[in-house]
Design a protein around this motif. Structure first.
Motif, PDB file in Angstrom:
ATOM      1  N   TRP A 133       5.325 -15.425  23.375  1.00 52.09           N
ATOM      2  CA  TRP A 133       4.768 -16.671  22.881  1.00 52.09           C
ATOM      3  C   TRP A 133       3.666 -17.154  23.817  1.00 52.09           C
ATOM      4  CZ3 TRP A 133       5.911 -21.443  25.585  1.00 52.09           C
ATOM      5  CH2 TRP A 133       6.782 -21.282  26.683  1.00 52.09           C
ATOM      6  N   ALA A 134       2.948 -18.149  23.397  1.00 53.55           N
ATOM      7  CA  ALA A 134       1.863 -18.702  24.197  1.00 53.55           C
ATOM      8  C   ALA A 134       1.805 -20.204  23.977  1.00 53.55           C
ATOM      9  CB  ALA A 134       0.527 -18.057  23.818  1.00 53.55           C
ATOM     10  N   ALA A 135       1.171 -20.900  24.921  1.00 57.44           N
ATOM     11  CA  ALA A 135       1.034 -22.353  24.825  1.00 57.44           C
ATOM     12  C   ALA A 135      -0.274 -22.766  25.483  1.00 57.44           C
ATOM     13  CB  ALA A 135       2.205 -23.056  25.505  1.00 57.44           C
ATOM     14  N   GLY A 136      -0.754 -23.937  25.119  1.00 57.52           N
ATOM     15  CA  GLY A 136      -1.999 -24.425  25.684  1.00 57.52           C
ATOM     16  C   GLY A 136      -2.137 -25.925  25.512  1.00 57.52           C
TER      17      GLY A 136
ATOM     18  N   ALA B  96     -10.119 -27.479  28.033  1.00 52.58           N
ATOM     19  CA  ALA B  96      -8.966 -26.861  27.376  1.00 52.58           C
ATOM     20  C   ALA B  96      -8.616 -25.546  28.064  1.00 52.58           C
ATOM     21  CB  ALA B  96      -9.248 -26.613  25.894  1.00 52.58           C
ATOM     22  N   SER B  97      -7.366 -25.176  27.976  1.00 56.60           N
ATOM     23  CA  SER B  97      -6.923 -23.898  28.518  1.00 56.60           C
ATOM     24  C   SER B  97      -5.617 -23.518  27.836  1.00 56.60           C
ATOM     25  CB  SER B  97      -6.730 -23.980  30.036  1.00 56.60           C
ATOM     26  OG  SER B  97      -6.475 -22.691  30.565  1.00 56.60           O
ATOM     27  N   ASN B  98      -5.249 -22.246  27.961  1.00 53.69           N
ATOM     28  CA  ASN B  98      -3.966 -21.793  27.443  1.00 53.69           C
ATOM     29  C   ASN B  98      -3.521 -20.557  28.205  1.00 53.69           C
ATOM     30  OD1 ASN B  98      -5.037 -19.357  26.108  1.00 53.69           O
ATOM     31  ND2 ASN B  98      -5.937 -20.799  24.639  1.00 53.69           N
ATOM     32  N   THR B  99      -2.305 -20.149  27.987  1.00 53.15           N
ATOM     33  CA  THR B  99      -1.743 -19.044  28.764  1.00 53.15           C
ATOM     34  C   THR B  99      -2.446 -17.723  28.487  1.00 53.15           C
ATOM     35  OG1 THR B  99      -0.025 -18.849  27.048  1.00 53.15           O
ATOM     36  CG2 THR B  99       0.529 -20.099  29.028  1.00 53.15           C
ATOM     37  N   ASP B 100      -2.992 -17.532  27.288  1.00 51.38           N
ATOM     38  CA  ASP B 100      -3.734 -16.304  26.997  1.00 51.38           C
ATOM     39  C   ASP B 100      -5.044 -16.254  27.773  1.00 51.38           C
ATOM     40  OD1 ASP B 100      -1.834 -15.282  25.307  1.00 51.38           O
ATOM     41  OD2 ASP B 100      -2.801 -15.948  23.459  1.00 51.38           O
ATOM     42  N   LEU B 101      -5.754 -17.387  27.825  1.00 54.01           N
ATOM     43  CA  LEU B 101      -7.013 -17.418  28.571  1.00 54.01           C
ATOM     44  C   LEU B 101      -6.782 -17.152  30.053  1.00 54.01           C
ATOM     45  CD1 LEU B 101      -8.798 -20.521  26.969  1.00 54.01           C
ATOM     46  CD2 LEU B 101      -9.530 -18.128  26.811  1.00 54.01           C
ATOM     47  N   ILE B 102      -5.700 -17.706  30.577  1.00 50.41           N
ATOM     48  CA  ILE B 102      -5.376 -17.526  31.992  1.00 50.41           C
ATOM     49  C   ILE B 102      -4.876 -16.112  32.264  1.00 50.41           C
ATOM     50  CG2 ILE B 102      -3.880 -18.348  33.870  1.00 50.41           C
ATOM     51  CD1 ILE B 102      -3.801 -21.052  32.435  1.00 50.41           C
ATOM     52  N   GLY B 103      -4.345 -15.461  31.232  1.00 46.63           N
ATOM     53  CA  GLY B 103      -3.757 -14.136  31.401  1.00 46.63           C
ATOM     54  C   GLY B 103      -2.344 -14.194  31.946  1.00 46.63           C
ATOM     55  N   HIS B 104      -1.624 -15.268  31.612  1.00 44.74           N
ATOM     56  CA  HIS B 104      -0.250 -15.446  32.117  1.00 44.74           C
ATOM     57  C   HIS B 104       0.747 -15.096  31.014  1.00 44.74           C
ATOM     58  CE1 HIS B 104       2.793 -17.310  34.789  1.00 44.74           C
ATOM     59  NE2 HIS B 104       3.397 -17.573  33.639  1.00 44.74           N
ATOM     60  N   ARG B 105       1.600 -14.122  31.289  1.00 39.38           N
ATOM     61  CA  ARG B 105       2.641 -13.721  30.341  1.00 39.38           C
ATOM     62  C   ARG B 105       3.883 -14.574  30.564  1.00 39.38           C
ATOM     63  NH1 ARG B 105       3.912  -8.778  27.734  1.00 39.38           N
ATOM     64  NH2 ARG B 105       5.717  -9.167  26.367  1.00 39.38           N
ATOM     65  N   LEU B 106       4.301 -15.292  29.540  1.00 40.14           N
ATOM     66  CA  LEU B 106       5.438 -16.193  29.641  1.00 40.14           C
ATOM     67  C   LEU B 106       6.754 -15.466  29.440  1.00 40.14           C
ATOM     68  CD1 LEU B 106       3.961 -19.139  27.533  1.00 40.14           C
ATOM     69  CD2 LEU B 106       4.376 -19.168  29.997  1.00 40.14           C
ATOM     70  N   ASP B 107       7.790 -15.909  30.148  1.00 39.39           N
ATOM     71  CA  ASP B 107       9.129 -15.370  29.934  1.00 39.39           C
ATOM     72  C   ASP B 107       9.621 -15.792  28.556  1.00 39.39           C
ATOM     73  OD1 ASP B 107       9.131 -14.328  32.505  1.00 39.39           O
ATOM     74  OD2 ASP B 107      10.040 -16.153  33.371  1.00 39.39           O
ATOM     75  N   PRO B 108      10.554 -15.029  27.969  1.00 37.18           N
ATOM     76  CA  PRO B 108      11.109 -15.414  26.667  1.00 37.18           C
ATOM     77  C   PRO B 108      11.675 -16.833  26.719  1.00 37.18           C
ATOM     78  CG  PRO B 108      11.788 -13.193  27.236  1.00 37.18           C
ATOM     79  CD  PRO B 108      11.121 -13.755  28.457  1.00 37.18           C
ATOM     80  N   ILE B 109      11.590 -17.534  25.610  1.00 35.19           N
ATOM     81  CA  ILE B 109      12.089 -18.898  25.527  1.00 35.19           C
ATOM     82  C   ILE B 109      13.275 -18.955  24.573  1.00 35.19           C
ATOM     83  CG2 ILE B 109      10.400 -19.479  23.718  1.00 35.19           C
ATOM     84  CD1 ILE B 109      10.444 -22.358  24.738  1.00 35.19           C
ATOM     85  N   SER B 110      14.283 -19.705  24.956  1.00 38.83           N
ATOM     86  CA  SER B 110      15.456 -19.909  24.109  1.00 38.83           C
ATOM     87  C   SER B 110      15.990 -21.308  24.408  1.00 38.83           C
ATOM     88  CB  SER B 110      16.529 -18.854  24.382  1.00 38.83           C
ATOM     89  OG  SER B 110      17.667 -19.077  23.569  1.00 38.83           O
ATOM     90  N   GLY B 111      15.816 -22.215  23.476  1.00 39.64           N
ATOM     91  CA  GLY B 111      16.242 -23.589  23.717  1.00 39.64           C
ATOM     92  C   GLY B 111      15.146 -24.397  24.370  1.00 39.64           C
ATOM     93  N   GLU B 112      15.542 -25.324  25.240  1.00 42.64           N
ATOM     94  CA  GLU B 112      14.579 -26.235  25.851  1.00 42.64           C
ATOM     95  C   GLU B 112      13.921 -25.600  27.072  1.00 42.64           C
ATOM     96  OE1 GLU B 112      16.574 -29.896  26.674  1.00 42.64           O
ATOM     97  OE2 GLU B 112      16.757 -30.452  24.560  1.00 42.64           O
ATOM     98  N   ARG B 113      12.650 -25.972  27.279  1.00 40.77           N
ATOM     99  CA  ARG B 113      11.889 -25.404  28.398  1.00 40.77           C
ATOM    100  C   ARG B 113      10.774 -26.361  28.787  1.00 40.77           C
ATOM    101  NH1 ARG B 113       9.850 -20.185  29.602  1.00 40.77           N
ATOM    102  NH2 ARG B 113      11.885 -19.389  28.984  1.00 40.77           N
ATOM    103  N   GLU B 114      10.462 -26.389  30.078  1.00 38.90           N
ATOM    104  CA  GLU B 114       9.296 -27.120  30.560  1.00 38.90           C
ATOM    105  C   GLU B 114       8.266 -26.112  31.037  1.00 38.90           C
ATOM    106  OE1 GLU B 114      10.549 -29.772  33.619  1.00 38.90           O
ATOM    107  OE2 GLU B 114      11.495 -31.204  32.242  1.00 38.90           O
TER     108      GLU B 114
END
Length: 395
Positions: A301-304, A317-335
């Motif tokens: 997934w990705a966020a921005g 503006a920015s997002n995790t794809d532009l930064i090149g950051h791979r996010l860990d899987p998400i399940s439930g609540e997350r910050e």
């Protein structure tokens, strides 16, 4: 936390219906005279079953597209219109700036109209005498005070009308788009005076198409669509809903978005030490924290986020794809924190939008105006960006 004031405006199931003629020219009226007159008239509901309560000391922005019922609702609150159904209850002295020059007689001078208008708003002759010089000084039209107002420009009209209204010490101030008239310096002067009223505990109900004015002045926003309230709550949320309404997004569209695999619940702004804030200085580090939740485990997934002006112009503006950051899987609540260093925005108000999307499933979720913040700066520059500026004089 400030004490909550008593209810000062209460509307209970208020409805306002107008009868609109479809034969608007003389020829049609003559032709249709005496012939089933009802067939050439129709009812238009400008305010539809509105119930709300406004407490003393609050500043409320009424928002909506043209024709949504904002001005009609304000006139109902001000007692200028009577509801077709329901009740409107108010308490305290009220000053209304609803129409340009309302309460002015065109053949009377500015001086005479001050006494006429101020007396309509509840001041005695002695009180007007005491405040006359202050009214004229604020209006800035002393050289024309003995000229008939029919010769005034629209800007001079509103200057005098606004000046009279604010010198009546109202408990409730109703303002309908009049701040759109006049030069920028006078608009700023009016905004500063409204801010003073707000600080003094005056209740203000403001109709404005300016998101910046609403963000700067109001602590509550009410959005109308087709005469009905579609949102009543925090200003940030109101501006976001207004943008959805203006862009034609329906309730169905918004409901579809809520079924996205990942949801942005809220946005929080923090400084470098992790303290939540809504005011920053130019160049400070700003942490944009997204509070997210997923309905099930999402592997990729990705966020921005984006930072926009109140008018909707993108500043950053920015997002995790532009930064090149791979996010860990998400399940439930997350910050998720985006750390923005050396943000050189100019002085003003800004809004933060955020979104999240799954890389493997359809559906994305965004939140408009998830947070609002103010930037203050010592840089001697104008605009929404700042920088060090030096001057050289090559020989």
């Amino acid at each position: 936390m400030a004490a909550v004031g008593p209810e000062i405006v209460v509307l209970d199931r208020v409805r306002k219906r107008f009868r609109v003629r479809r034969d608007n020219n003389l020829k049609d009226r003559i032709v249709h005279f005496g012939r089933h007159g009802k067939a050439h008239r129709e009812d238009f509901v400008a305010v539809d079953d509105v119930s709300l309560s406004i407490r003393a000391g609050t500043t409320v922005g009424l928002l909506g597209a043209n024709g949504s019922g904002k001005s009609t609702l304000l006139k109902l609150i001000g007692g200028i219109l009577s509801p077709s159904a329901g009740t409107v209850r108010t308490r305290g002295r009220m000053a209304a700036l609803l129409e340009l020059g309302a309460g002015f007689h065109p053949d009377l001078s500015g001086r005479e109209n001050i006494y006429l208008n101020a007396s309509i708003l509840g001041l005695t002759r002695v009180e007007i005498d005491q405040r006359f010089d202050d009214i004229v000084e604020f209006s800035g039209i002393r050289d024309f005070i003995d000229t008939a107002v029919k010769f005034y420009s629209s800007g001079m009209y509103v200057r005098l009308a606004f000046s009279v209204a604010i010198h009546t010490d109202p408990d409730i101030l109703l303002v309908d788009e009049v701040l759109a008239v006049g030069d920028e310096a006078f608009q700023r002067k009016c905004m500063d005076r409204i801010a003073q009223f707000r600080a003094a505990g005056c209740t203000i109900i403001l109709v404005s198409h300016s998101a910046q004015q609403v963000a700067e002045l109001c602590d509550r926003g009410i959005v109308l669509r087709d005469g009905a309230v579609v949102y009543d709550g925090a200003t940030d949320g109101a501006i976001g809903v207004l943008r959805d309404v203006l862009q034609g997004r329906s309730d169905v569209d918004l409901a579809d978005q809520s079924h996205a695999p990942i949801r942005v619940d809220s946005v929080e702004l923090l400084d470098a030490s992790g303290t939540s804030r809504n005011q920053f200085r130019t160049g400070e580090t700003v942490i944009v924290r997204l509070h997210l939740a997923s309905s099930h485990r999402v592997e990729r997934w990705a966020a921005g986020f984006s930072i926009n002006t109140p008018m909707g112009h993108l500043e950053f503006a920015s997002n995790t794809d532009l930064i090149g950051h791979r996010l860990d899987p998400i399940s439930g609540e997350r910050e998720l924190d985006f750390r923005v260093a050396d943000l050189h925005l100019g002085a003003g108000h800004f809004h933060v939008h955020a979104n999240a999307v799954s890389a493997s499933e359809p559906g994305d979720h965004g939140i408009s105006h998830g947070a609002t913040f103010t930037v203050v700066t010592d840089f001697p520059t104008l605009g929404t960006a700042t920088a060090d500026v030096t001057v050289d004089q090559p020989s």
